[in-house]
Motif scaffolding. Structure first.
Motif, PDB file in Angstrom:
ATOM      1  N   ASP A 132      -0.985  -4.448  -0.351  1.00  0.00           N
ATOM      2  CA  ASP A 132      -0.100  -4.204  -1.504  1.00  0.00           C
ATOM      3  C   ASP A 132      -0.592  -3.043  -1.996  1.00  0.00           C
ATOM      4  O   ASP A 132       0.466  -1.987  -2.427  1.00  0.00           O
ATOM      5  CB  ASP A 132       0.065  -5.443  -2.537  1.00  0.00           C
ATOM      6  N   GLY A 133      -1.890  -2.656  -2.248  1.00  0.00           N
ATOM      7  CA  GLY A 133      -2.142  -1.415  -2.579  1.00  0.00           C
ATOM      8  C   GLY A 133      -1.637  -0.061  -2.017  1.00  0.00           C
ATOM      9  O   GLY A 133      -1.102   1.009  -2.154  1.00  0.00           O
ATOM     10  N   LEU A 189       0.803  -7.436   3.044  1.00  0.00           N
ATOM     11  CA  LEU A 189      -0.226  -8.646   2.641  1.00  0.00           C
ATOM     12  C   LEU A 189      -0.410  -8.699   1.396  1.00  0.00           C
ATOM     13  O   LEU A 189      -1.165  -7.677   0.829  1.00  0.00           O
ATOM     14  CB  LEU A 189      -1.597  -8.399   3.673  1.00  0.00           C
ATOM     15  N   ASN A 229      -2.072  -9.680  -1.825  1.00  0.00           N
ATOM     16  CA  ASN A 229      -3.033 -10.543  -2.564  1.00  0.00           C
ATOM     17  C   ASN A 229      -3.197 -10.124  -3.971  1.00  0.00           C
ATOM     18  O   ASN A 229      -3.920 -10.564  -4.610  1.00  0.00           O
ATOM     19  CB  ASN A 229      -4.706 -10.215  -1.897  1.00  0.00           C
ATOM     20  N   ARG A 275      -4.114  -7.510  -5.226  1.00  0.00           N
ATOM     21  CA  ARG A 275      -5.649  -6.916  -5.590  1.00  0.00           C
ATOM     22  C   ARG A 275      -5.660  -5.870  -4.716  1.00  0.00           C
ATOM     23  O   ARG A 275      -5.258  -5.673  -3.558  1.00  0.00           O
ATOM     24  CB  ARG A 275      -6.618  -7.927  -5.048  1.00  0.00           C
ATOM     25  N   TYR A 276      -6.630  -4.979  -5.135  1.00  0.00           N
ATOM     26  CA  TYR A 276      -7.265  -3.864  -4.401  1.00  0.00           C
ATOM     27  C   TYR A 276      -8.290  -4.600  -3.650  1.00  0.00           C
ATOM     28  O   TYR A 276      -9.512  -4.483  -4.322  1.00  0.00           O
ATOM     29  CB  TYR A 276      -7.442  -2.533  -5.162  1.00  0.00           C
ATOM     30  N   GLY A 277      -8.287  -5.176  -2.592  1.00  0.00           N
ATOM     31  CA  GLY A 277      -9.554  -5.912  -2.191  1.00  0.00           C
ATOM     32  C   GLY A 277     -10.658  -5.290  -1.975  1.00  0.00           C
ATOM     33  O   GLY A 277     -11.804  -5.555  -2.319  1.00  0.00           O
TER      34      GLY A 277
HETATM   35 MG   LIG Z   1      -4.155  -5.927  -1.529  1.00  0.00          MG
END
Ligand SMILES: [Mg+2]
Ligand SMILES: Cc1ncc(C[n+]2csc(CCOP(=O)(O)OP(=O)(O)O)c2C)c(N)n1
Lengths: 203, 185
Positions: free
Chosen positions: A82-83, A108, A110, A112-114
């Motif tokens: 997503d980032g 994908l 989430n 978040r910036y995983g």
């Molecule tokens: Mg992400």
């Protein structure tokens, strides 16, 4: 009933979704953005027809477009975080304008910036990437949240009239890294050799 | 034309048609662009050519990524952009650099010869160092009669040695506009 595809917080497991989309892949070509999407496509089985990015954040969707134009008889799937997608929203407008029939973009999400410590992204604040894709004139746009919807997504990727865009809401889990080759020359050469044949080594 | 003219030397230069031919000969099949007035004629030629896919971008860095994808799929491409757009590409240039992929960029310059718009100057002056800092090989064409050969040489260098190469087409070739004069009309 718990399913191995779904986490305790009732969100899809990212690698289970990718495993389902990449099983029996035929001659499908795959690009994945830097960080977790790269490790994910590698975890389900490294493949010469994968191009896992290690950098060049915001490249994945446009690489998918150039590849889809060059290989019109094959399906191309892009897995973008997503980032990554938020950094390249303009690419959705370009894809919407070009309408490659063989390209799917699967985000994908989430929220978040995983890779960088699980900081929240804009999607956690309600930004709807599927709505953005719709607004960019991409004909097939889905949001996938449940296991039951994965089969439909798989059909869209392999048989649908592209371009296809899907946001898949996934669990913000941190999984063990599974690394593909990091040398860009190796990744490029193995991909071209696999797709174009040995001839690719001579030019 | 007055002796102090900064307009284009010729109103109908031959180089845009010539470099179209050169790019066809080297096998360009994908053209990525953010329009610049200096590329108008070349863009028209590509748009009239059904065997070439012309992709209008929202920002120039998209073109770097797209042409990397094209190369993975066995096609060659060219990116047409104005010098201002070079600044949008910097991090994305990691991709052809680290993957040893060919990239041909044709950059029409602003912010140098005869420029009247101060906002074009910072990126115009920064174009060459920015590209060089990312490992892009630079060729300059500052006379109309040099453009075709410079583009041909750059195309062969890029596609035969798998490297990012940019041709900077100088403002001397394109001729400088003056919006202040135009505003008075
Ligand atoms: Mg992400
Ligand atoms: C241009 C650029 N900015 C920032 C970074 C640092 N960075 C690396 S991965 C990443 C986040 C990726 O997040 P996402 O795409 O959502 O993937 P996830 O790991 O969450 O699946 C960032 C910000 C970078 N590599 N490049």
């Amino acid at each position: 009933m718990t399913s191995p595809m779904v986490s305790s917080s009732n969100l899809l497991h990212r690698r289970a979704v990718i495993g389902e989309l990449l099983r029996d892949r035929g001659d499908l070509l795959c690009v994945a953005s830097l960080g977790a999407p790269n490790w994910d496509i590698t975890a389900v089985g490294d493949h010469p027809n994968n191009f896992p990015l290690w950098g060049a954040m915001a490249a994945s969707v446009m690489m998918g477009l150039g590849l889809a134009i060059a290989q019109p008889n094959r399906r191309v799937i892009v897995f973008a975080g997503d980032g990554e997608m938020l950094m390249s929203l303009g690419a959705l407008a370009t894809v919407g304008a070009q309408k490659p029939r063989n390209l799917s973009v699967v985000v994908l999400d989430n929220e978040r910036y995983g890779e960088t410590g699980m900081q929240k992204t804009h999607t956690a604040a309600g930004v709807d990437l599927t709505a953005v894709a719709k607004g960019c004139a991409i004909p097939t746009c889905l949001t996938v949240k449940t296991e039951a919807e994965i089969a439909g997504l798989r059909r869209a990727v392999y048989e649908g009239e592209g371009p296809v865009f899907a946001t898949v809401k996934i669990d913000p889990e941190a999984l063990p890294f599974v690394l593909p080759p990091s040398d860009g020359v190796i990744l490029t050469t193995r991909f071209r050799q696999s797709v174009l044949g040995n001839e690719a080594l001579y030019n | 034309m007055s002796i102090g003219s900064i307009k284009a030397v010729s109103a109908n230069p031959t180089w845009p048609d010539e470099i179209y031919q050169v790019l066809k000969e080297v096998g360009v099949q994908q053209v990525a662009l953010v329009p610049d007035a200096g590329h108008t004629r070349l863009i028209k030629s590509f748009e009239a050519d059904n065997s070439v896919r012309v992709v209008s971008l929202t920002t120039e860095e998209e073109g770097i990524a797209m042409l990397a994808g094209a190369w993975l799929g066995g096609q060659k491409g060219v990116l047409l952009l104005q010098s201002s757009g070079v600044g949008n590409c910097i991090n994305m240039l990691s991709l052809p650099n680290i993957c040893r992929m060919p990239l041909l960029m044709l950059v029409t310059m602003r912010g140098e010869f005869g420029e009247f718009n101060p906002w074009q100057v910072p990126m115009g002056q920064g174009t060459q160092p920015a590209l060089e800092s990312m490992g892009v090989i630079i060729r300059r064409a500052d006379k109309p009669e040099d453009v075709t050969r410079t583009v041909a040489g750059a195309a062969h260098l890029a596609f035969n040695t798998w490297r990012p190469v940019a041709v900077l087409i100088g403002q001397n070739v394109l001729g400088a506009k003056n919006f202040k004069e135009m505003a008075q009309k």
